[in-house]
Design a protein around this motif. Structure first.
Motif, PDB file in Angstrom:
ATOM      1  N   ASN A 237      15.589  55.540  92.878  1.00 55.79           N
ATOM      2  CA  ASN A 237      16.394  55.956  94.029  1.00 55.79           C
ATOM      3  C   ASN A 237      15.554  56.900  94.874  1.00 55.79           C
ATOM      4  O   ASN A 237      15.050  57.899  94.372  1.00 55.79           O
ATOM      5  CB  ASN A 237      17.672  56.669  93.583  1.00 55.79           C
ATOM      6  CG  ASN A 237      18.645  55.728  92.898  1.00 55.79           C
ATOM      7  OD1 ASN A 237      19.256  54.885  93.540  1.00 55.79           O
ATOM      8  ND2 ASN A 237      18.774  55.856  91.592  1.00 55.79           N
TER       9      ASN A 237
ATOM     10  N   ILE B 112      19.690  47.946 100.233  1.00 54.93           N
ATOM     11  CA  ILE B 112      19.215  48.131  98.876  1.00 54.93           C
ATOM     12  C   ILE B 112      18.343  49.384  98.822  1.00 54.93           C
ATOM     13  O   ILE B 112      17.989  49.947  99.863  1.00 54.93           O
ATOM     14  CB  ILE B 112      18.412  46.907  98.374  1.00 54.93           C
ATOM     15  CG1 ILE B 112      17.136  46.715  99.214  1.00 54.93           C
ATOM     16  CG2 ILE B 112      19.271  45.654  98.389  1.00 54.93           C
ATOM     17  CD1 ILE B 112      16.217  45.627  98.682  1.00 54.93           C
ATOM     18  N   THR B 113      18.007  49.815  97.634  1.00 52.67           N
ATOM     19  CA  THR B 113      17.106  50.954  97.480  1.00 52.67           C
ATOM     20  C   THR B 113      15.753  50.600  98.091  1.00 52.67           C
ATOM     21  O   THR B 113      15.196  49.547  97.780  1.00 52.67           O
ATOM     22  CB  THR B 113      16.918  51.289  95.989  1.00 52.67           C
ATOM     23  OG1 THR B 113      18.200  51.506  95.397  1.00 52.67           O
ATOM     24  CG2 THR B 113      16.057  52.523  95.819  1.00 52.67           C
TER      25      THR B 113
ATOM     26  N   LYS C 287      12.912  48.986  96.182  1.00 49.99           N
ATOM     27  CA  LYS C 287      13.083  47.630  95.649  1.00 49.99           C
ATOM     28  C   LYS C 287      12.654  46.555  96.646  1.00 49.99           C
ATOM     29  O   LYS C 287      12.674  45.367  96.307  1.00 49.99           O
ATOM     30  CB  LYS C 287      14.554  47.398  95.269  1.00 49.99           C
ATOM     31  CG  LYS C 287      15.114  48.382  94.256  1.00 49.99           C
ATOM     32  CD  LYS C 287      14.488  48.217  92.893  1.00 49.99           C
ATOM     33  CE  LYS C 287      15.096  49.159  91.877  1.00 49.99           C
ATOM     34  NZ  LYS C 287      16.471  48.810  91.516  1.00 49.99           N
TER      35      LYS C 287
ATOM     36  N   MET D   3      21.616  41.365  95.996  1.00 50.88           N
ATOM     37  CA  MET D   3      22.166  42.380  95.109  1.00 50.88           C
ATOM     38  C   MET D   3      21.756  42.131  93.655  1.00 50.88           C
ATOM     39  O   MET D   3      21.529  43.078  92.892  1.00 50.88           O
ATOM     40  CB  MET D   3      23.686  42.433  95.239  1.00 50.88           C
ATOM     41  CG  MET D   3      24.183  42.766  96.641  1.00 50.88           C
ATOM     42  SD  MET D   3      23.373  44.216  97.378  1.00 50.88           S
ATOM     43  CE  MET D   3      23.913  45.514  96.263  1.00 50.88           C
ATOM     44  N   LYS D   4      21.642  40.867  93.280  1.00 43.95           N
ATOM     45  CA  LYS D   4      21.175  40.529  91.930  1.00 43.95           C
ATOM     46  C   LYS D   4      19.720  40.967  91.754  1.00 43.95           C
ATOM     47  O   LYS D   4      19.346  41.510  90.704  1.00 43.95           O
ATOM     48  CB  LYS D   4      21.305  39.026  91.686  1.00 43.95           C
ATOM     49  CG  LYS D   4      20.855  38.558  90.296  1.00 43.95           C
ATOM     50  CD  LYS D   4      21.057  37.061  90.152  1.00 43.95           C
ATOM     51  CE  LYS D   4      20.584  36.553  88.786  1.00 43.95           C
ATOM     52  NZ  LYS D   4      21.428  37.076  87.692  1.00 43.95           N
TER      53      LYS D   4
ATOM     54  N   GLU E  83      18.232  43.399  93.296  1.00 42.61           N
ATOM     55  CA  GLU E  83      18.173  44.856  93.166  1.00 42.61           C
ATOM     56  C   GLU E  83      18.567  45.300  91.760  1.00 42.61           C
ATOM     57  O   GLU E  83      17.908  46.137  91.153  1.00 42.61           O
ATOM     58  CB  GLU E  83      19.077  45.536  94.187  1.00 42.61           C
ATOM     59  CG  GLU E  83      19.057  47.059  94.030  1.00 42.61           C
ATOM     60  CD  GLU E  83      19.850  47.782  95.090  1.00 42.61           C
ATOM     61  OE1 GLU E  83      19.415  48.868  95.511  1.00 42.61           O
ATOM     62  OE2 GLU E  83      20.915  47.288  95.465  1.00 42.61           O
ATOM     63  N   ARG E  84      19.648  44.727  91.234  1.00 37.91           N
ATOM     64  CA  ARG E  84      20.127  45.120  89.906  1.00 37.91           C
ATOM     65  C   ARG E  84      19.134  44.772  88.804  1.00 37.91           C
ATOM     66  O   ARG E  84      18.980  45.509  87.832  1.00 37.91           O
ATOM     67  CB  ARG E  84      21.460  44.426  89.583  1.00 37.91           C
ATOM     68  CG  ARG E  84      22.652  44.908  90.345  1.00 37.91           C
ATOM     69  CD  ARG E  84      23.937  44.372  89.713  1.00 37.91           C
ATOM     70  NE  ARG E  84      23.913  42.931  89.492  1.00 37.91           N
ATOM     71  CZ  ARG E  84      24.302  42.029  90.389  1.00 37.91           C
ATOM     72  NH1 ARG E  84      24.737  42.427  91.578  1.00 37.91           N
ATOM     73  NH2 ARG E  84      24.257  40.730  90.104  1.00 37.91           N
ATOM     74  N   GLU E  85      18.455  43.630  88.953  1.00 36.07           N
ATOM     75  CA  GLU E  85      17.627  43.110  87.874  1.00 36.07           C
ATOM     76  C   GLU E  85      16.145  43.117  88.235  1.00 36.07           C
ATOM     77  O   GLU E  85      15.370  42.302  87.727  1.00 36.07           O
ATOM     78  CB  GLU E  85      18.078  41.696  87.518  1.00 36.07           C
ATOM     79  CG  GLU E  85      19.549  41.617  87.117  1.00 36.07           C
ATOM     80  CD  GLU E  85      20.018  40.204  86.806  1.00 36.07           C
ATOM     81  OE1 GLU E  85      19.149  39.320  86.623  1.00 36.07           O
ATOM     82  OE2 GLU E  85      21.242  39.987  86.748  1.00 36.07           O
ATOM     83  N   SER E  86      15.734  44.051  89.101  1.00 37.88           N
ATOM     84  CA  SER E  86      14.354  44.054  89.591  1.00 37.88           C
ATOM     85  C   SER E  86      13.321  44.228  88.490  1.00 37.88           C
ATOM     86  O   SER E  86      12.160  43.857  88.652  1.00 37.88           O
ATOM     87  CB  SER E  86      14.180  45.157  90.644  1.00 37.88           C
ATOM     88  OG  SER E  86      14.458  46.431  90.077  1.00 37.88           O
TER      89      SER E  86
END
Length: 233
Positions: A57, A152-153, A156, A205-206, A208-211
């Motif tokens: 973050n 997104i962050t 990422k 979004m997937k 970002e979550r699973e980078s």
């Protein structure tokens, strides 16, 4: 030369990452021949020698030449203030938006951009002592008039782009959408239908979550194809 963490392993500020003949990369500081983390993030060794931490973050740190997507939050006599998710608001001068001299005694800024508008811009100038300066005076830049925005962050963004553009190319190919990536973590998605745009947003979004997950491009490709097949049934 010693590494104390594996690639993509979570680290916290103060962790000893490596010792030896390495170079300090992003979010890393050096004391003698030891390298320590300054941010919470994922350990990375770039080019076999550069010790880095990918922040989980973080604010966006502007770089000259970056394309960004931001929101107009204020207007002055001859410039706009734009939120690009950086520590300081960016400044867009009228001359850098219009490509010509601006006469505040004869024209009004609101004719061109108003508070609440979203723009695609490029960072024209920046150092840590000043607000970033933006420009719209290049092809592809300007006011956003349609499409979906997803955030997104910022750290990422490279994962969204993928190695040699592999991830973003796949998203465009599989969905037929136009995707504009702001290096500040704001992405504009424009498709032929709201369903296509929603599919891209879900995929982003997937990502970002699973980078941190290996084989992510294949996983996202499979998800998109499954969603498309479900529409047909």
């Amino acid at each position: 030369m010693t590494l104390f963490f594996n690639r993509r392993e979570l680290v916290v500020p103060g962790d000893l990452l490596a010792e030896g003949d390495y170079e300090a990369g992003d979010n890393v500081y050096r004391i003698g021949n030891r390298f320590y983390a300054t941010r919470v993030g994922l350990f990375e060794l770039k080019e076999e020698r550069k010790v880095s931490v990918i922040a989980l973050n973080a604010f966006y740190v502007p770089k000259v030449g970056d394309v960004v997507i931001g929101d107009v939050v204020d207007m002055g006599v001859s410039n706009w203030a734009v939120d690009i998710r950086a520590p300081r608001l960016a400044i867009l001068r009228a001359v850098d938006a219009l490509g010509r001299p601006f006469r505040p005694d004869k024209e009004e800024l609101a004719r061109f951009l108003s508070v609440g508008d979203t723009i695609i811009a490029k960072v024209k100038a920046y150092d840590r002592t000043m607000n970033p300066l933006l420009t719209l005076n290049e092809p592809g830049l300007g006011k956003v008039t349609k499409g979906r925005i997803v955030r997104i962050t910022p750290s990422k963004v490279p994962r969204l782009i993928g190695k040699k553009g592999s991830m973003i190319s796949m998203l465009k190919r599989e969905t037929g959408c136009q995707i504009t990536i702001g290096m500040n973590g704001v992405i504009l998605v424009r498709g032929k239908s709201p369903e296509d745009e929603e599919l891209v947003v879900e995929a982003i979004m997937k990502i970002e979550r699973e980078s941190h997950v290996e084989g992510l491009t294949d996983r996202v490709t499979r998800m998109i194809r499954e969603r498309k097949m479900a529409r047909i049934r």
